[in-house]
Structures are given as C-alpha cells and as structure tokens.
Scaffold this motif. Structure first.
Motif, PDB file in Angstrom:
ATOM      1  N   UNK A 165       0.838  -1.176   0.000  1.00 41.49           N
ATOM      2  CA  UNK A 165       0.000   0.000   0.000  1.00 41.49           C
ATOM      3  C   UNK A 165       0.888   1.247   0.000  1.00 41.49           C
ATOM      4  N   UNK A 166       0.463   2.231  -0.764  1.00 43.23           N
ATOM      5  CA  UNK A 166       1.165   3.513  -0.851  1.00 43.23           C
ATOM      6  C   UNK A 166       0.338   4.564  -0.120  1.00 43.23           C
ATOM      7  N   UNK A 167       0.993   5.314   0.747  1.00 43.56           N
ATOM      8  CA  UNK A 167       0.346   6.449   1.411  1.00 43.56           C
ATOM      9  C   UNK A 167       0.823   7.730   0.740  1.00 43.56           C
ATOM     10  N   UNK A 168      -0.114   8.621   0.499  1.00 40.39           N
ATOM     11  CA  UNK A 168       0.150   9.885  -0.204  1.00 40.39           C
ATOM     12  C   UNK A 168      -0.376  11.013   0.685  1.00 40.39           C
ATOM     13  N   UNK A 169       0.529  11.898   1.105  1.00 41.66           N
ATOM     14  CA  UNK A 169       0.142  13.028   1.952  1.00 41.66           C
ATOM     15  C   UNK A 169       0.636  14.310   1.284  1.00 41.66           C
ATOM     16  N   UNK A 170      -0.258  15.289   1.154  1.00 39.22           N
ATOM     17  CA  UNK A 170       0.108  16.565   0.548  1.00 39.22           C
ATOM     18  C   UNK A 170      -0.331  17.683   1.479  1.00 39.22           C
ATOM     19  N   UNK A 171       0.572  18.625   1.701  1.00 40.43           N
ATOM     20  CA  UNK A 171       0.301  19.800   2.523  1.00 40.43           C
ATOM     21  C   UNK A 171       0.269  21.026   1.618  1.00 40.43           C
ATOM     22  N   UNK A 172      -0.731  21.869   1.808  1.00 46.19           N
ATOM     23  CA  UNK A 172      -0.879  23.079   0.999  1.00 46.19           C
ATOM     24  C   UNK A 172      -0.937  24.305   1.895  1.00 46.19           C
ATOM     25  N   UNK A 173      -0.383  25.411   1.388  1.00 42.06           N
ATOM     26  CA  UNK A 173      -0.693  26.722   1.938  1.00 42.06           C
ATOM     27  C   UNK A 173      -1.464  27.460   0.852  1.00 42.06           C
ATOM     28  N   UNK A 225      -4.489  23.806  13.032  1.00 44.18           N
ATOM     29  CA  UNK A 225      -3.516  24.819  13.461  1.00 44.18           C
ATOM     30  C   UNK A 225      -3.432  24.934  14.977  1.00 44.18           C
ATOM     31  N   UNK A 226      -3.205  23.799  15.626  1.00 48.24           N
ATOM     32  CA  UNK A 226      -3.074  23.789  17.082  1.00 48.24           C
ATOM     33  C   UNK A 226      -1.684  23.347  17.540  1.00 48.24           C
ATOM     34  N   UNK A 227      -0.763  23.176  16.611  1.00 47.77           N
ATOM     35  CA  UNK A 227       0.591  22.774  16.964  1.00 47.77           C
ATOM     36  C   UNK A 227       1.290  23.909  17.715  1.00 47.77           C
ATOM     37  N   UNK A 228       2.135  23.556  18.649  1.00 47.29           N
ATOM     38  CA  UNK A 228       2.836  24.564  19.441  1.00 47.29           C
ATOM     39  C   UNK A 228       3.922  25.304  18.659  1.00 47.29           C
ATOM     40  N   UNK A 229       4.402  24.715  17.553  1.00 42.78           N
ATOM     41  CA  UNK A 229       5.584  25.270  16.895  1.00 42.78           C
ATOM     42  C   UNK A 229       5.365  25.775  15.475  1.00 42.78           C
ATOM     43  N   UNK A 230       4.478  25.164  14.727  1.00 37.96           N
ATOM     44  CA  UNK A 230       4.313  25.574  13.329  1.00 37.96           C
ATOM     45  C   UNK A 230       2.879  25.321  12.881  1.00 37.96           C
ATOM     46  N   UNK A 231       2.268  26.330  12.299  1.00 38.17           N
ATOM     47  CA  UNK A 231       0.882  26.225  11.843  1.00 38.17           C
ATOM     48  C   UNK A 231       0.680  26.842  10.466  1.00 38.17           C
ATOM     49  N   UNK A 232       1.725  26.811   9.655  1.00 38.25           N
ATOM     50  CA  UNK A 232       1.635  27.446   8.345  1.00 38.25           C
ATOM     51  C   UNK A 232       0.754  26.674   7.357  1.00 38.25           C
TER      52      UNK A 232
END
Length: 96
Positions: free
Chosen positions: A1-9, A42-49
């Motif tokens: 199985x392949x997992x595909x994760x994409x993050x966008x701003x 956007x609840x992370x303590x360090x980065x929420x971009x």
C-alpha cells in the motif's frame, strides 16, 4: 500500500475553505482506497503554516499512477494551482 500526503498553503486573499472544497473533487477518482481532505486545525505549538492536508491510500504503485493519470486530477490541479502558495508531498509504502 502507498500512502500519499500533501500539505498546501493558500495564497493570501484566497479562501481556505474554497480550496479545500475544490480538492475534494480528487476523491471522485476511483483508484484510492482512502481519500481525505481537511483544513489544518492549526493547534501545533511550533508551526501552523499549513492550511490544507490531503491524505490518500492506494493499493499499489499502479493504482497511484492511475489516480494521477485521471482527467479529474489534471483538471483539479489546474484549478487549485493558482490559489495555492506552497505544496509539499510525501509518498511512502505503508509500514515503512
């Protein structure tokens, strides 16, 4: 199985919910076994971009390639590209 994760701003002045909704169209492509699009809480303590996360699972490389070859993928990419600023993707085998 392949997992595909994409993050966008999303570009300043663009609506995150609109971009998220446009990306959900990718879920109409039949080759993924799991497909989700969500706004980052956007609840992370360090980065929420990051604004939006796409997560998908594919049975194998052939299913992933078929997903990317589908016309809906090209149409959605062309629609979303002008609205987004950054895109980070990671593709990896499940379990390793």
């Amino acid at each position: 199985m392949i997992r595909h994760i994409v993050f966008f701003t999303v570009k300043p002045g663009q609506d995150v919910e609109t971009v998220r909704r446009l990306l959900t169209r990718l879920g109409d492509i039949p080759h993924s076994s799991v497909f989700e699009v969500a706004a980052n809480r956007k609840i992370d303590l360090y980065a929420n971009e990051i604004d939006i996360v796409v997560y998908a699972e594919f049975a194998d490389e052939a299913a992933f390639a078929a997903f990317k070859a589908d016309p809906i993928y090209a149409e959605t990419t062309a629609t979303v590209r002008p609205l987004r600023e950054l895109r980070f993707a990671a593709d990896f085998p499940a379990g390793g």
